[in-house]
Design a protein around this motif. Structure first.
Motif, PDB file in Angstrom:
ATOM      1  N   HIS A 144       0.741  -1.484   0.193  1.00 35.76           N
ATOM      2  CA  HIS A 144      -0.214   0.575   0.029  1.00 35.76           C
ATOM      3  C   HIS A 144       0.972   1.385   0.245  1.00 35.76           C
ATOM      4  O   HIS A 144       2.338   1.157   0.332  1.00 35.76           O
ATOM      5  N   ALA A 145       0.404   2.716  -0.086  1.00 36.17           N
ATOM      6  CA  ALA A 145       0.963   3.786   0.106  1.00 36.17           C
ATOM      7  C   ALA A 145       1.277   3.984   0.950  1.00 36.17           C
ATOM      8  O   ALA A 145       3.147   4.474   1.027  1.00 36.17           O
TER       9      ALA A 145
ATOM     10  N   ILE B 257       5.129   2.541  -0.335  1.00 36.81           N
ATOM     11  CA  ILE B 257       5.871   2.939  -1.144  1.00 36.81           C
ATOM     12  C   ILE B 257       6.562   4.486   0.234  1.00 36.81           C
ATOM     13  O   ILE B 257       8.027   4.673  -0.447  1.00 36.81           O
ATOM     14  N   THR B 258       6.268   4.759   0.672  1.00 37.80           N
ATOM     15  CA  THR B 258       7.030   5.548   1.027  1.00 37.80           C
ATOM     16  C   THR B 258       7.686   5.680   1.761  1.00 37.80           C
ATOM     17  O   THR B 258       8.802   6.269   1.962  1.00 37.80           O
TER      18      THR B 258
ATOM     19  N   ARG C   3      -1.388   4.373   6.090  1.00 38.55           N
ATOM     20  CA  ARG C   3      -1.935   3.765   5.700  1.00 38.55           C
ATOM     21  C   ARG C   3      -0.713   2.415   6.929  1.00 38.55           C
ATOM     22  O   ARG C   3       0.054   2.840   6.970  1.00 38.55           O
TER      23      ARG C   3
ATOM     24  N   GLU D 226       2.658  10.167   3.073  1.00 38.86           N
ATOM     25  CA  GLU D 226       3.052  11.617   1.457  1.00 38.86           C
ATOM     26  C   GLU D 226       1.848  12.121   1.431  1.00 38.86           C
ATOM     27  O   GLU D 226       0.351  11.748   2.191  1.00 38.86           O
TER      28      GLU D 226
ATOM     29  N   LEU E  54      -2.676  12.379   1.066  1.00 40.26           N
ATOM     30  CA  LEU E  54      -2.535  10.708   1.452  1.00 40.26           C
ATOM     31  C   LEU E  54      -3.030  10.683   2.558  1.00 40.26           C
ATOM     32  O   LEU E  54      -1.812  11.360   3.324  1.00 40.26           O
TER      33      LEU E  54
END
Length: 378
Positions: A16-17, A20-21, A129, A123, A126
């Motif tokens: 999930h995001a 990635i962050t 998460r 981020e 956003l």
């Protein structure tokens, strides 16, 4: 980008995001080498298999442009990346603050690796998460037992009546199976009500859940503190006197009290108890010990109402020590050593969430790095 080698590790299931962050931030310090946990090891630690296989997770993580290379961790246990760290010889090991443990700190020091702890900041634009919050089933609450555990079994409370204290928690994370967090009872609840908290009288719903989990002919009867803790909001003192269903319930959903308890409780991960582990292999059902256990539940509830962190810790420790005397296999030697060296010496007390493993739960008015915070539902 720096030429330094950065190592990260994790399950990385349900990418999930937030992941990635984390990768993006880690890449600011050098070339990121990610190590995903083996399927078998994740099942061992969490009590359930990951949603995606290790090869799928390795592929997904490796496809992210911030990751130089993805690998499957070669070790086992909570420090499954340790053999890979010795081979890779990274300059930096990066973890999120909620993934920090003393064990990770230790092996970084032993291998001359800089440990970098990041705050979980999403981020811009956003939402925050985590893998846990991404799972649909997490709408249903969890429960934690803070003192008096085992008093809900008639073969204990028939020798001396006493109390258990439980608190219902928002599902802010996915707690491991076999860790004393009532996950077995919770799975039955999900079969009954799906991922939604049911309407109606919470106590009546707890009775329904107890019946569903313990049909006629059940070899082992799950104690009702699990069902009451999952279904009754706030903090509940449950009084037992030799029967499965309690003779009395006292409860508070006072927002100030529940928020105070949320602010002082800390969870530190241990390994879950081994599959097939039997905590009842040895029993010492001395009524004097059981009396102390039951009284620790009453002291715990009183401490919460008074917002007395010292008394709260002492009552939790008293329950834990009673377990070690009454059911020695609920407190393995390695758990007792961990408690005595890192918790009893630093805090007013602590308890484990489960028999033989799970989480160490302890109160502190100071922020404790690397622990999991929970939110009491009221």
């Amino acid at each position: 980008m720096s030429d330094k080698i950065v190592m990260i590790s994790g399950c990385y299931d349900l990418l999930h995001a937030g992941h990635i962050t984390f990768f993006k931030t880690a890449a600011q310090y050098g070339k990121v080498h990610a190590y995903v946990g083996q399927d078998q090891n994740i099942k061992l630690l969490k009590g359930k298999a990951p949603y995606f296989s290790q090869e799928e997770r390795k592929y997904m993580v490796g496809a992210v442009r911030y990751v130089e290379k993805a690998n499957v961790a070669s070790g086992s246990g909570m420090l499954d990346f340790e053999p890979d760290m010795k081979e890779l010889k990274p300059d930096i090991f990066v973890v999120n603050s909620d993934g920090f443990t003393e064990g990770k700190k230790r092996i970084c020091e032993e291998n001359g690796v800089e440990l970098l702890v990041l705050e979980r900041i999403p981020e811009e634009g956003l939402p925050a998460r985590s893998s846990s919050s991404s799972k649909k089933e997490l709408k249903f609450p969890y429960r934690v037992c803070l003192a008096g555990g085992w008093m809900d079994q008639p073969w204990v409370s028939e020798k001396c009546a006493g109390s258990v204290v439980v608190a219902q928690m928002y599902p802010t994370m996915d707690f491991n199976d076999r860790s004393g967090m009532a996950t077995s009872s919770r799975k039955v609840a999900l079969e009954l009500w799906g991922d939604e908290y049911p309407d109606g009288d919470p106590v009546r719903n707890a009775q329904l859940l107890f019946g569903a989990e313990n049909p006629p002919g059940s070899e082992y009867i799950s104690g009702t503190q699990d069902h009451i803790g999952l279904l009754v909001p706030g903090v509940t003192r449950i009084d037992y006197d030799g029967k499965y269903w309690p003779n009395n319930l006292e409860n508070t959903v006072d927002p100030e009290t529940c928020e105070w308890l949320s602010s002082v409780l800390n969870f530190a991960p241990l390994q879950p108890r081994p599959e097939g582990y039997n905590p009842l292999l040895k029993e010492n059902l001395d009524p004097k010990i059981i009396k102390r256990l039951g009284e620790s539940g009453k002291a715990c509830y009183d401490a919460i109402l008074k917002k007395d962190v010292k008394q709260l810790g002492e009552s939790m420790k008293e329950s834990f020590m009673c377990w070690s005397e009454m059911l020695p296999y609920t407190v393995p030697d390695w758990v007792m050593e961990e408690m005595q060296s890192n918790y009893f010496s630093k805090y007013s007390g602590a308890i484990t969430s489960g028999s033989g493993g799970g989480y160490i739960v302890f109160p502190s008015e100071e922020q404790v790095e690397g622990t999991i915070k929970v939110k009491i539902r009221f």
